[in-house]
Design a protein around this motif. Structure first.
Motif, PDB file in Angstrom:
ATOM      1  N   ARG A 103       6.864   1.938  -2.156  1.00 60.61           N
ATOM      2  CA  ARG A 103       5.714   1.309  -1.491  1.00 60.61           C
ATOM      3  C   ARG A 103       4.429   1.658  -2.226  1.00 60.61           C
ATOM      4  N   TYR A 104       3.534   0.691  -2.283  1.00 65.90           N
ATOM      5  CA  TYR A 104       2.216   0.878  -2.874  1.00 65.90           C
ATOM      6  C   TYR A 104       1.176   0.214  -1.983  1.00 65.90           C
ATOM      7  N   MET A 105      -0.051   0.695  -2.132  1.00 62.89           N
ATOM      8  CA  MET A 105      -1.180   0.100  -1.431  1.00 62.89           C
ATOM      9  C   MET A 105      -2.069  -0.553  -2.483  1.00 62.89           C
ATOM     10  N   VAL A 106      -2.386  -1.814  -2.279  1.00 66.37           N
ATOM     11  CA  VAL A 106      -3.302  -2.521  -3.167  1.00 66.37           C
ATOM     12  C   VAL A 106      -4.606  -2.733  -2.412  1.00 66.37           C
ATOM     13  N   LYS A 107      -5.701  -2.210  -2.966  1.00 69.00           N
ATOM     14  CA  LYS A 107      -6.996  -2.284  -2.310  1.00 69.00           C
ATOM     15  C   LYS A 107      -7.928  -3.174  -3.126  1.00 69.00           C
ATOM     16  N   VAL A 108      -8.505  -4.168  -2.438  1.00 69.93           N
ATOM     17  CA  VAL A 108      -9.420  -5.103  -3.086  1.00 69.93           C
ATOM     18  C   VAL A 108     -10.725  -5.125  -2.292  1.00 69.93           C
ATOM     19  N   PRO A 109     -11.823  -4.644  -2.860  1.00 68.56           N
ATOM     20  CA  PRO A 109     -13.106  -4.666  -2.152  1.00 68.56           C
ATOM     21  C   PRO A 109     -13.768  -6.038  -2.247  1.00 68.56           C
ATOM     22  N   TRP A 110     -14.513  -6.389  -1.198  1.00 70.02           N
ATOM     23  CA  TRP A 110     -15.149  -7.697  -1.160  1.00 70.02           C
ATOM     24  C   TRP A 110     -16.668  -7.613  -1.079  1.00 70.02           C
TER      25      TRP A 110
END
Length: 347
Positions: free
Chosen positions: A72-79
């Motif tokens: 499992r991985y977490m992908v973080k995308v800021p907006w």
């Protein structure tokens, strides 16, 4: 009932954010498997997006799982630009902490940014997923709350002790902790209906804190900076901390009381529903140990010789400076009343 309602508010706010930001969530869900594949040198067909949340700090967070591997991985995308700056800063902090040879135990609790970059012009970070469940909900059960607070305290004290140094508080050091937040509070006070009283309070607090702090020698260290149950993962039912997330407010050469007070103040807030400012005022009047239900010698140890009143005021000032201009707080009259005005009119 009040505590349950208060605990539910951030959950409801995050759900509202998810509903309002469906395009951002959909876009993140579509690109996340490709980003994990790139980070792990695998094929993107091996990965699938399980969930995407949109946080109150404007970050889309996708949980991505491998089809056969169970990884499992977490992908973080800021907006927003501010959210992107926070994630970049967190990646740098985590690199420093993970490579510190004095922190072998803490390293197991840290996420690891395995890849970062830009996709279609937008910054992203791929992190390892930590085991455990968010610790917020444990605050409503006294036995689990006690176990979690003890485990969290041990974990963060490892960071404090491994990075601490003796520091003489001269005027320059004190100015960094006192002048910046009080300057921002002076701006707030100048627009308030009771501006005269509040501006006088701001000036008085500066004089009081300078007198109380300059010339003291204390321990400073790395701190997490927003160390509360919402940034902890824990196992159930034993309440042992398994992960510490969101390190964008971490900083070196700070007072450890910021982490330890914040952990217990926010634990009380989650359990009983009191605003942070209300808890600070009560602690100023009744004592930290009685307000936060901790042994007096333990509370005294957090402060490292700093008297309780200036210690509480320093903690409050740092918190206010971090959040008074943040999205969802600066424009929330209830937050301003409970956390800024409440303290200013009672000190």
């Amino acid at each position: 009932m009040r505590a349950a309602v208060e605990w539910a508010q951030p959950v409801l706010r995050d759900r509202l954010a998810c509903w309002l930001h469906r395009p951002e969530r959909s876009w993140t869900a579509a690109v996340a498997p490709r980003l994990v594949a790139g980070a792990t040198a695998t094929d993107d067909t091996e990965w699938r997006t399980e969930t995407v949340t949109f946080t109150g700090t404007s970050v889309a967070v996708a949980t991505v799982r491998g089809h056969g591997t169970g990884g499992r991985y977490m992908v973080k995308v800021p907006w927003t630009a501010r959210a992107a700056d926070g994630l970049r800063r967190q990646a740098g902090v985590l690199d420093q902490l993970r490579t510190n040879p004095g922190l072998p135990g803490l390293r197991l609790l840290l996420p690891h940014c395995v890849a970062q970059g830009e996709v279609e012009g937008r910054y992203y970070c791929v992190e390892t997923a930590l085991r455990g469940a968010p610790a917020n909900g444990m605050m409503l059960r006294r036995t689990r709350r006690a176990a979690l607070l003890a485990s969290a305290g041990r974990a963060i004290r490892d960071l404090h002790h491994a990075t601490r140094e003796r520091t003489l508080l001269d005027r320059t050091a004190v100015a960094q902790w006192v002048d910046d937040p009080l300057r921002r509070l002076a701006e707030f006070a100048a627009t308030h209906p009771r501006r005269g009283r509040l501006v006088d309070t701001v000036h008085r607090l500066r004089e009081e804190l300078v007198v109380a702090l300059v010339g003291r020698t204390v321990h400073t260290c790395w701190i997490h900076g927003d160390f509360w149950p919402g940034n902890l993962l824990a196992s159930t039912p034993d309440g042992q901390v398994t992960g510490i997330v969101d390190w964008d407010q971490a900083a070196p050469r700070q007072l450890p009381l910021h982490d330890l007070l914040h952990l217990h103040v926010l634990a009380r807030r989650l359990a009983r529903g009191d605003e942070l400012g209300e808890i600070v005022v009560q602690a100023l009047r009744c004592g930290i140990d009685r307000t936060l239900d901790v042994p007096a010698d333990e509370a005294a140890g957090w402060l490292d010789g700093i008297p309780p009143r200036p210690a509480l005021l320093l903690y409050w000032l740092r918190h206010i400076l971090l959040f008074i201009d943040s999205e969802g707080d600066h424009d929330d009259p209830r937050w301003i009343r409970g956390n800024v005005e409440r303290v200013l009119v009672n000190v």
